[in-house]
Design a protein around this motif. Structure first.
Motif, mmCIF file in Angstrom:
data_model
loop_
_atom_site.group_PDB
_atom_site.id
_atom_site.type_symbol
_atom_site.label_atom_id
_atom_site.label_comp_id
_atom_site.label_asym_id
_atom_site.label_seq_id
_atom_site.Cartn_x
_atom_site.Cartn_y
_atom_site.Cartn_z
ATOM 1 N N ILE A 89 1.015 4.523 -0.202
ATOM 2 C CA ILE A 89 1.780 4.472 -1.437
ATOM 3 C C ILE A 89 0.823 4.632 -2.598
ATOM 4 C CG2 ILE A 89 1.648 1.942 -1.353
ATOM 5 C CD1 ILE A 89 4.266 1.784 -2.860
ATOM 6 N N PRO A 113 1.021 4.383 -7.107
ATOM 7 C CA PRO A 113 -0.228 3.632 -7.146
ATOM 8 C C PRO A 113 -0.155 2.461 -6.157
ATOM 9 C CG PRO A 113 1.138 2.987 -8.985
ATOM 10 C CD PRO A 113 1.846 4.120 -8.304
ATOM 11 N N ASP A 160 -1.630 -1.464 -5.121
ATOM 12 C CA ASP A 160 -2.334 -2.633 -5.626
ATOM 13 C C ASP A 160 -3.618 -2.832 -4.829
ATOM 14 O OD1 ASP A 160 -1.188 -3.360 -3.292
ATOM 15 O OD2 ASP A 160 -0.176 -5.138 -4.045
ATOM 16 N N THR A 205 -7.540 -6.243 -1.610
ATOM 17 C CA THR A 205 -8.227 -7.503 -1.383
ATOM 18 C C THR A 205 -7.281 -8.583 -0.887
ATOM 19 O OG1 THR A 205 -7.929 -7.910 -3.725
ATOM 20 C CG2 THR A 205 -10.087 -7.149 -3.016
ATOM 21 N N ASN A 206 -6.010 -8.440 -1.171
ATOM 22 C CA ASN A 206 -5.086 -9.474 -0.722
ATOM 23 C C ASN A 206 -4.256 -9.031 0.481
ATOM 24 O OD1 ASN A 206 -3.408 -7.672 -1.932
ATOM 25 N ND2 ASN A 206 -2.372 -9.143 -3.261
ATOM 26 N N ARG A 207 -4.741 -8.055 1.205
ATOM 27 C CA ARG A 207 -4.004 -7.575 2.364
ATOM 28 C C ARG A 207 -4.840 -7.698 3.639
ATOM 29 N NH1 ARG A 207 0.592 -4.732 0.353
ATOM 30 N NH2 ARG A 207 0.898 -5.691 -1.673
ATOM 31 N N LEU A 208 -4.128 -7.593 4.735
ATOM 32 C CA LEU A 208 -4.746 -7.628 6.055
ATOM 33 C C LEU A 208 -5.713 -6.460 6.230
ATOM 34 C CD1 LEU A 208 -4.010 -9.460 8.540
ATOM 35 C CD2 LEU A 208 -2.434 -7.654 9.224
ATOM 36 N N MET A 209 -5.255 -5.284 5.899
ATOM 37 C CA MET A 209 -6.043 -4.054 5.960
ATOM 38 C C MET A 209 -5.229 -2.969 5.243
ATOM 39 S SD MET A 209 -5.505 -2.877 9.966
ATOM 40 C CE MET A 209 -6.418 -1.355 9.692
ATOM 41 N N HIS A 210 -5.683 -1.729 5.335
ATOM 42 C CA HIS A 210 -4.878 -0.667 4.722
ATOM 43 C C HIS A 210 -3.641 -0.391 5.585
ATOM 44 C CE1 HIS A 210 -6.576 2.028 7.741
ATOM 45 N NE2 HIS A 210 -7.768 1.584 7.401
ATOM 46 N N PRO A 211 -2.630 0.261 5.010
ATOM 47 C CA PRO A 211 -1.413 0.535 5.792
ATOM 48 C C PRO A 211 -1.701 1.405 7.017
ATOM 49 C CG PRO A 211 -1.020 0.925 3.450
ATOM 50 C CD PRO A 211 -2.495 0.717 3.610
ATOM 51 N N GLU A 212 -0.903 1.192 8.032
ATOM 52 C CA GLU A 212 -0.957 1.992 9.270
ATOM 53 C C GLU A 212 0.469 2.371 9.655
ATOM 54 O OE1 GLU A 212 -3.210 3.254 11.163
ATOM 55 O OE2 GLU A 212 -5.089 2.330 10.494
#
Lengths: 304, 304
Positions: free
Chosen positions: B142, B144, B146, B149-156
């Motif tokens: 996606i 823009p 965010d 730093t506040n996520r598990l990892m990048h989207p998959e």
């Protein structure tokens, strides 16, 4: 400082006044009827509370949806088309605005509950959480959430497609999608399929693992798409906690060790959680919304 | 000001130097071999470009993944476990950092392409877009976005579960999930199932609508979960544009008018789009990343 909070649901509205989410002074439960009567009763409660306790500084409102939350929209804070009789396109803010000259922040009931669990519940200290409520419908949201101003609308995750459990031939109850997640795993879907609520079915009944399989697919999809650090499941169907192990097992099967942070045995114990705030998440979240909007002093739905 | 950009893929690396994403002065294509040789060739290219054109101010790197992008992680900018031989756990930044004393920003190839289409392509002027690339694998992100730093990892997102098209009995090619989206709709899944690339199959072949059905489920799920304002489909499998009508039809069927902004005939024409930048999205996005990081003057993966 006094805040007002409203949790608006399809069955009941909860209104409360307090100094913070953890210091509630007065509250009331109002059965949801037509919009005029329901919102009128909310106004009466806050007016009465103000006479007793002093002026309210800001109001936070978590409502069932779908809502128009696009900042700048001429119908901001209105209900959108909803199957709830009489509520489609109702302006939820105007009865409150007419009577109270304070900032009023509105968001979905799911979004405020998600924020409450993230700030004060099972998401404390995490960077991000997904929150799912499983009841009459299925709703889910993420906290913290970026602005809605750059989105189509608020999330409607309960309506994602899921893969059929091969044991399950029920056609589903969603008027739009039939057997989407909500159509297969919501309270009404369970009741219609098995003749009673989940909590009344024996723990070995296949209903538990079937419903868990569908909800686990949502958790896996939220992990893959939103990369949240935890998914918290609340709502009436989750109440006794017996569904959680089934959801964990299904999420584990769905991801199959693919995401590195979730590829070890036992990771699901932490990744999938029940709520800490339980049924209080909605009203607590509405307080947090009021506090947040008061501190930024503007009418906004920015939940950062 | 000169920027350097790298698009790192499993088959080839593209490196470029230019004054902006739209003013590229030098570029090179390096076949992906082992990490030392590949990243060494990138370093050589930029060193040679600097001698010719002058110093580079910042480097943007869009790489295949999975990547560790957690700010503060001791393995930030490292490849995670990947089926690509020799690349698991490789530090992608150190060869560049050893040679160039500039800020280097890294993100996934999909994330930088998403940003490029949002800023300069089919997402121009919109609040948010989803971008899906369909090729050897399926990736989506996606823009823009965010902070990670506040996520598990990048989207998959390529690995979400999809509902079977009843005509399709292929078991799928994903080593983790078998018949997840990537397992059923990626280039290798198409080739293995029907013996040739999609573009070589006649337009009336059922492969078109079967693959479209799966990709439409991703678009519908992105609409429900991420509420993006448009979903752009790029990548080799999308190349001739013939899949788009099938994806639009499947997204429409999946949503079935449920989301108010997408409940009118014709909404899919705008909601589902092909890419404007085509195969240039990756390198353009890497330039945008370099420009962004130069202007904020810090090593970051914040794409806001």
């Amino acid at each position: 400082m006094l805040y007002g909070a409203i949790e608006g649901g399809g069955t009941k509205f909860v209104c409360a006044v307090g100094r913070s989410a953890t210091e509630i002074l007065e509250s009331v439960v109002i059965p949801t009827s037509d919009p005029d009567a329901t919102l009128g009763a909310c106004v009466s409660f806050f007016a009465s509370a103000e006479r007793k306790l002093g002026p309210i500084g800001a109001l936070g409102f978590g409502s069932f949806g779908p809502l128009d939350l696009r900042t700048g929209s001429s119908t901001y804070g209105h209900m959108q088309a909803t199957p709830k009789p009489g509520w489609s396109h109702v302006n939820l803010l105007s009865p409150l605005r007419t009577r109270f000259d304070v900032t009023i922040a509105i968001d979905t009931d799911v979004a405020v509950a998600a924020r409450a669990e993230w700030r004060l519940g099972e998401g404390r200290g995490l960077g991000s959480v997904g929150y799912v409520t499983v009841g009459t419908g299925i709703g889910a949201d993420i906290a913290p959430r970026d602005r809605l101003t750059n989105r189509l609308m608020h999330p409607e995750m309960g309506h994602i497609g899921v893969r059929r459990d091969p044991r399950d031939t029920f056609m589903g109850v969603c008027p739009f999608h039939g057997d989407c997640l909500e159509g297969l795993a919501s309270g009404p879907a369970i009741y219609q399929r098995w003749g009673r609520d989940l909590a009344e079915l024996p723990p070995r009944h296949e209903a538990w693992s079937i419903v868990g399989t569908y909800l686990g697919q949502l958790a896996a999809t939220m992990a893959l798409i939103l990369s949240v650090e935890r998914v918290i499941f609340g709502g009436g169907v989750m109440a006794n906690g017996l569904l959680l192990p089934h959801i964990r097992a299904a999420t584990w099967r769905s991801l199959n060790r693919y995401l590195q942070p979730l590829n070890h045995e036992g990771s699901m114990e932490h990744y999938i959680a029940g709520p800490l705030l339980g049924s209080r998440a909605g009203i607590v979240g509405a307080f947090l919304l009021a506090e947040s909007v008061y501190s930024t002093r503007r009418d906004t739905n920015d939940l950062q």
